[in-house]
Design a protein around this motif. Sequence first.
Motif, PDB file in Angstrom:
ATOM      1  N   TRP A  61       0.894  -1.171   0.000  1.00  0.00           N
ATOM      2  CA  TRP A  61       0.000   0.000   0.000  1.00  0.00           C
ATOM      3  C   TRP A  61       0.931   1.220   0.000  1.00  0.00           C
ATOM      4  CZ3 TRP A  61      -5.466  -0.281   0.223  1.00  0.00           C
ATOM      5  CH2 TRP A  61      -6.131   0.943   0.325  1.00  0.00           C
ATOM      6  N   PRO A  62       1.492   1.580  -1.184  1.00  0.00           N
ATOM      7  CA  PRO A  62       2.607   2.531  -1.206  1.00  0.00           C
ATOM      8  C   PRO A  62       2.219   4.007  -1.211  1.00  0.00           C
ATOM      9  CG  PRO A  62       2.687   0.935  -3.029  1.00  0.00           C
ATOM     10  CD  PRO A  62       1.323   0.916  -2.472  1.00  0.00           C
ATOM     11  N   ASN A  63       0.926   4.311  -1.319  1.00  0.00           N
ATOM     12  CA  ASN A  63       0.466   5.695  -1.316  1.00  0.00           C
ATOM     13  C   ASN A  63      -0.719   5.823  -0.374  1.00  0.00           C
ATOM     14  OD1 ASN A  63       1.873   7.007  -3.902  1.00  0.00           O
ATOM     15  ND2 ASN A  63       1.209   4.949  -4.443  1.00  0.00           N
ATOM     16  N   TYR A  64      -1.056   7.042  -0.028  1.00  0.00           N
ATOM     17  CA  TYR A  64      -2.205   7.261   0.852  1.00  0.00           C
ATOM     18  C   TYR A  64      -3.439   6.542   0.319  1.00  0.00           C
ATOM     19  CZ  TYR A  64      -5.858   9.704   3.454  1.00  0.00           C
ATOM     20  OH  TYR A  64      -6.953   9.995   4.243  1.00  0.00           O
ATOM     21  N   GLY A  65      -3.679   6.626  -0.987  1.00  0.00           N
ATOM     22  CA  GLY A  65      -4.824   5.958  -1.607  1.00  0.00           C
ATOM     23  C   GLY A  65      -4.452   4.680  -2.327  1.00  0.00           C
ATOM     24  N   ARG A  66      -3.365   4.080  -1.977  1.00  0.00           N
ATOM     25  CA  ARG A  66      -2.721   2.878  -2.529  1.00  0.00           C
ATOM     26  C   ARG A  66      -2.082   3.140  -3.873  1.00  0.00           C
ATOM     27  NH1 ARG A  66      -2.751  -1.764  -5.576  1.00  0.00           N
ATOM     28  NH2 ARG A  66      -1.346  -3.312  -4.644  1.00  0.00           N
ATOM     29  N   ASP A  67      -2.859   3.401  -4.934  1.00  0.00           N
ATOM     30  CA  ASP A  67      -2.231   3.752  -6.207  1.00  0.00           C
ATOM     31  C   ASP A  67      -2.124   5.274  -6.285  1.00  0.00           C
ATOM     32  OD1 ASP A  67      -4.514   4.767  -8.380  1.00  0.00           O
ATOM     33  OD2 ASP A  67      -5.321   3.528  -6.775  1.00  0.00           O
ATOM     34  N   PRO A  68      -1.280   5.813  -7.169  1.00  0.00           N
ATOM     35  CA  PRO A  68      -1.102   7.265  -7.220  1.00  0.00           C
ATOM     36  C   PRO A  68      -2.377   8.035  -7.531  1.00  0.00           C
ATOM     37  CG  PRO A  68       0.689   6.152  -8.388  1.00  0.00           C
ATOM     38  CD  PRO A  68      -0.332   5.107  -8.072  1.00  0.00           C
ATOM     39  N   GLY A  69      -3.329   7.380  -8.224  1.00  0.00           N
ATOM     40  CA  GLY A  69      -4.596   8.024  -8.536  1.00  0.00           C
ATOM     41  C   GLY A  69      -5.625   7.930  -7.431  1.00  0.00           C
ATOM     42  N   GLY A  70      -5.296   7.241  -6.335  1.00  0.00           N
ATOM     43  CA  GLY A  70      -6.139   7.271  -5.149  1.00  0.00           C
ATOM     44  C   GLY A  70      -7.399   6.439  -5.205  1.00  0.00           C
ATOM     45  N   MET A  71      -7.382   5.278  -5.899  1.00  0.00           N
ATOM     46  CA  MET A  71      -8.591   4.451  -5.943  1.00  0.00           C
ATOM     47  C   MET A  71      -8.887   3.740  -4.624  1.00  0.00           C
ATOM     48  SD  MET A  71      -9.158   2.631  -9.611  1.00  0.00           S
ATOM     49  CE  MET A  71      -7.774   1.513  -9.510  1.00  0.00           C
ATOM     50  N   ARG A  72      -7.868   3.551  -3.789  1.00  0.00           N
ATOM     51  CA  ARG A  72      -8.025   2.828  -2.522  1.00  0.00           C
ATOM     52  C   ARG A  72      -8.563   1.413  -2.760  1.00  0.00           C
ATOM     53  NH1 ARG A  72     -11.019   7.328   1.263  1.00  0.00           N
ATOM     54  NH2 ARG A  72      -9.676   9.102   0.757  1.00  0.00           N
ATOM     55  N   TYR A  73      -8.114   0.800  -3.827  1.00  0.00           N
ATOM     56  CA  TYR A  73      -8.527  -0.561  -4.166  1.00  0.00           C
ATOM     57  C   TYR A  73      -7.345  -1.492  -3.991  1.00  0.00           C
ATOM     58  CZ  TYR A  73      -9.615  -4.688  -6.950  1.00  0.00           C
ATOM     59  OH  TYR A  73      -9.801  -5.977  -7.368  1.00  0.00           O
ATOM     60  N   SER A  74      -7.551  -2.574  -3.231  1.00  0.00           N
ATOM     61  CA  SER A  74      -6.511  -3.579  -3.053  1.00  0.00           C
ATOM     62  C   SER A  74      -6.929  -4.876  -3.725  1.00  0.00           C
ATOM     63  CB  SER A  74      -6.257  -3.850  -1.562  1.00  0.00           C
ATOM     64  OG  SER A  74      -5.405  -4.974  -1.399  1.00  0.00           O
ATOM     65  N   PRO A  75      -6.012  -5.549  -4.444  1.00  0.00           N
ATOM     66  CA  PRO A  75      -6.324  -6.829  -5.073  1.00  0.00           C
ATOM     67  C   PRO A  75      -6.324  -8.002  -4.103  1.00  0.00           C
ATOM     68  CG  PRO A  75      -4.042  -6.289  -5.459  1.00  0.00           C
ATOM     69  CD  PRO A  75      -4.628  -5.112  -4.736  1.00  0.00           C
ATOM     70  N   LEU A  76      -6.010  -7.748  -2.849  1.00  0.00           N
ATOM     71  CA  LEU A  76      -5.948  -8.837  -1.880  1.00  0.00           C
ATOM     72  C   LEU A  76      -7.340  -9.388  -1.605  1.00  0.00           C
ATOM     73  CD1 LEU A  76      -3.372  -7.360   0.649  1.00  0.00           C
ATOM     74  CD2 LEU A  76      -2.947  -8.959  -1.225  1.00  0.00           C
ATOM     75  N   LYS A  77      -7.435 -10.699  -1.465  1.00  0.00           N
ATOM     76  CA  LYS A  77      -8.736 -11.327  -1.252  1.00  0.00           C
ATOM     77  C   LYS A  77      -8.684 -12.497  -0.270  1.00  0.00           C
ATOM     78  CE  LYS A  77      -8.206 -13.859  -5.648  1.00  0.00           C
ATOM     79  NZ  LYS A  77      -8.834 -14.115  -6.965  1.00  0.00           N
ATOM     80  N   GLN A  78      -7.612 -12.555   0.516  1.00  0.00           N
ATOM     81  CA  GLN A  78      -7.574 -13.576   1.555  1.00  0.00           C
ATOM     82  C   GLN A  78      -8.719 -13.363   2.544  1.00  0.00           C
ATOM     83  OE1 GLN A  78      -4.613 -13.784   5.061  1.00  0.00           O
ATOM     84  NE2 GLN A  78      -3.665 -15.076   3.481  1.00  0.00           N
ATOM     85  N   ILE A  79      -8.963 -12.113   2.891  1.00  0.00           N
ATOM     86  CA  ILE A  79     -10.128 -11.760   3.708  1.00  0.00           C
ATOM     87  C   ILE A  79     -11.276 -11.491   2.745  1.00  0.00           C
ATOM     88  CG2 ILE A  79     -11.071 -10.146   5.395  1.00  0.00           C
ATOM     89  CD1 ILE A  79      -8.118  -9.489   6.140  1.00  0.00           C
ATOM     90  N   ASP A  80     -12.363 -12.237   2.885  1.00  0.00           N
ATOM     91  CA  ASP A  80     -13.479 -12.082   1.959  1.00  0.00           C
ATOM     92  C   ASP A  80     -14.804 -12.083   2.714  1.00  0.00           C
ATOM     93  OD1 ASP A  80     -14.120 -14.775   2.524  1.00  0.00           O
ATOM     94  OD2 ASP A  80     -13.006 -15.519   0.773  1.00  0.00           O
ATOM     95  N   ARG A  81     -15.896 -12.103   1.957  1.00  0.00           N
ATOM     96  CA  ARG A  81     -17.216 -12.012   2.573  1.00  0.00           C
ATOM     97  C   ARG A  81     -17.556 -13.236   3.414  1.00  0.00           C
ATOM     98  NH1 ARG A  81     -20.122  -9.869  -2.909  1.00  0.00           N
ATOM     99  NH2 ARG A  81     -18.652 -11.407  -3.737  1.00  0.00           N
ATOM    100  N   ASP A  82     -16.945 -14.357   3.123  1.00  0.00           N
ATOM    101  CA  ASP A  82     -17.247 -15.585   3.857  1.00  0.00           C
ATOM    102  C   ASP A  82     -16.506 -15.691   5.190  1.00  0.00           C
ATOM    103  OD1 ASP A  82     -18.968 -16.502   1.851  1.00  0.00           O
ATOM    104  OD2 ASP A  82     -17.312 -17.408   0.729  1.00  0.00           O
ATOM    105  N   ASN A  83     -15.320 -15.065   5.265  1.00  0.00           N
ATOM    106  CA  ASN A  83     -14.527 -15.269   6.481  1.00  0.00           C
ATOM    107  C   ASN A  83     -14.263 -13.985   7.271  1.00  0.00           C
ATOM    108  OD1 ASN A  83     -12.419 -13.906   5.124  1.00  0.00           O
ATOM    109  ND2 ASN A  83     -11.451 -15.827   4.465  1.00  0.00           N
ATOM    110  N   VAL A  84     -14.801 -12.852   6.819  1.00  0.00           N
ATOM    111  CA  VAL A  84     -14.475 -11.585   7.467  1.00  0.00           C
ATOM    112  C   VAL A  84     -14.890 -11.570   8.935  1.00  0.00           C
ATOM    113  CG1 VAL A  84     -16.633 -10.433   6.783  1.00  0.00           C
ATOM    114  CG2 VAL A  84     -14.574  -9.068   7.201  1.00  0.00           C
TER     115      VAL A  84
END
Length: 641
Positions: free
Chosen positions: A28-51
Amino acid sequence: MKIVVRHGLWLAGLILAGTVFAADDGDWPNYGRDPGGMRYSPLKQIDRDNVTQLQVAWTFHLGDIADGKHDTPRSGLETTPIMVDGTLFLTTPFNRVIALDPITGKQRWAYDPKLDPHHDYGDGLINRGVATWLDDARKAGQPCRRRLYEATLDARLIALDAATGQPCADFGKSGEVSLTNVPGFSAGEYHMTSPPVVVDGVVVVGSSINDNNRVDMPSGVVRGYDARSGALRWAWDPIARHPAKGWKSGAANAWSVMATDEARGLVFVPTGSASPDYYGGLRPGDNRWANSVVALHAKTGKLAWGFQLVHHDLWDYDTASPPLLTTLQRDGRDVPVVVQGNKTGFLYVLDRDSGKPVFPVEERPVPPSDVPGELTSPTQPIPTTLPALGPQSLAAADVWGPRPEDREACRQAMHGRDSSRVFTPPSVQGGVAVPGNIGGMNWSGYAFDPSRQLLIVNVTALPFELKLIPEAEYAKATKGDSHGGEFAPQHGTPYGLYRRALLSPSHLPCSPPPWGTLVGVDLAAGKIRWQVPLGSLQVLAPAIKDLPPGSPSLGGPIVTAGGLAFVAGTLDPFLRAFDLDSGKELWKAQLPASAHATPMTYEANGRQYVVIAAGGSAKITEEPQSDAIVAYALPDQDSPP
């Protein structure tokens, strides 16, 4: 750093954003993760079934708290850590920069810039984080190959070696550059709260400036500095100055988080209101480029384009939300856009190359002012297809309160008006601003899931009572308030200001609930997909049963490939997870204090973590304070039961 592609959706999403971002997908290298600030992470180990299985993995205590006594402002904890090169980096309210082990939460190093905490820093002692830059001209292991940049409350730009926390000796003077050389500088009232951004070897920094003290507040100049040497490259002032004509103003500063597009060589800057906020008789016209989003060429600081969201602001309707860069599918083609929200609750989607609206915007008539010397803009730019994301009117007949006396007090606070709506100007009679000056949308901003084309936004619904006070009556008026409101002199104008959140004697909002929502906006269709209450105000009224849900919030959402939105920000002390498809709340965890910060997520040693700063508010003195950085993760499968 190489591109590591473990999730095809991640790469597709960043191509949609218009920038292929070279970072490990667990970072997560920027405040909004990517330089354009989408705040989207591709990580999915934590999901709707196990959160629901999330548990505290570690907690780190900063040690920096100020309670507002002993001649120091109160502190708030608004930092969002970044994760890069296997280390977490974050800031404290006293501008200390700290590096943590991402697996254990243990401190690796700390740097103390020796901030003087005794000035009036406006909103208190806060800082939202750092920016980073990799100097490709230096070899691995050399000092300051990876740099961190912090802009401090006492107006310094500091460069640190990310590996050691030592100042970069070749940057400015002993690792820092003074930012005090601006017209009208005054210690304390001119300061920095948000992280800078780095693009094309240039560090770009804005400023935070106290509101409503006087007409000629410090300049809101935005500046670019050489990332290696600290030399000033350029400066850009959002508003023109015409002292010969008797015009007086300042500010229009960029105090929130900026976004960058390296491929285009652009930095996208959200600007605030010109000074003072609630009387514009000495700053006639639209006051461009205050209350705008502007695209500047990173190498030169020259304006590429600008779009003004509010003309001649009289409501403190800053462009507080960070710009968000992504790409939308429109009429069978990909359109790179800038998504920009405002405190008004209006959402704008602009073409990234031209600044022209992608969804239609019309100049529509708004009420004129009855204040002598004030000339309001006859129109304001209103989106015609994208719906407003929060309430924009309040009728006296519709005020809310748990008791009859609450509702009557609320009607009295409307000063005889049957109703008020967005862009109703302040007056000597008094009235209500809907939304109030905290929004709508504030610096909390939004997050975007590129696969769903879904924007997640937390929105506040809290009107504010406003009244302009003639200068001759101001001193007496400041002694007569029993509601805990705020007085501001607006020196140099004929009017002081009184404002307060429109609350009843039960300390609850006068507007109908919910008072805060989380909204899922389908940007492909231009429609709200779902809208749910966010948080609770039960902490303000514990004796009232069956209190409706919803809370004002400061601190935004993030989204993940696990189908989740994580958000805190509310007055009740919880971190929550929501289903991106339905808006259903799936999980919440109680924090040591409310978390007026934006979370982040990363992967370390094969385990996904979600981190939030939970420290309470610098402004809400009734809230408990903490100094906790809390990390959550799924149970470690390698740990004994």
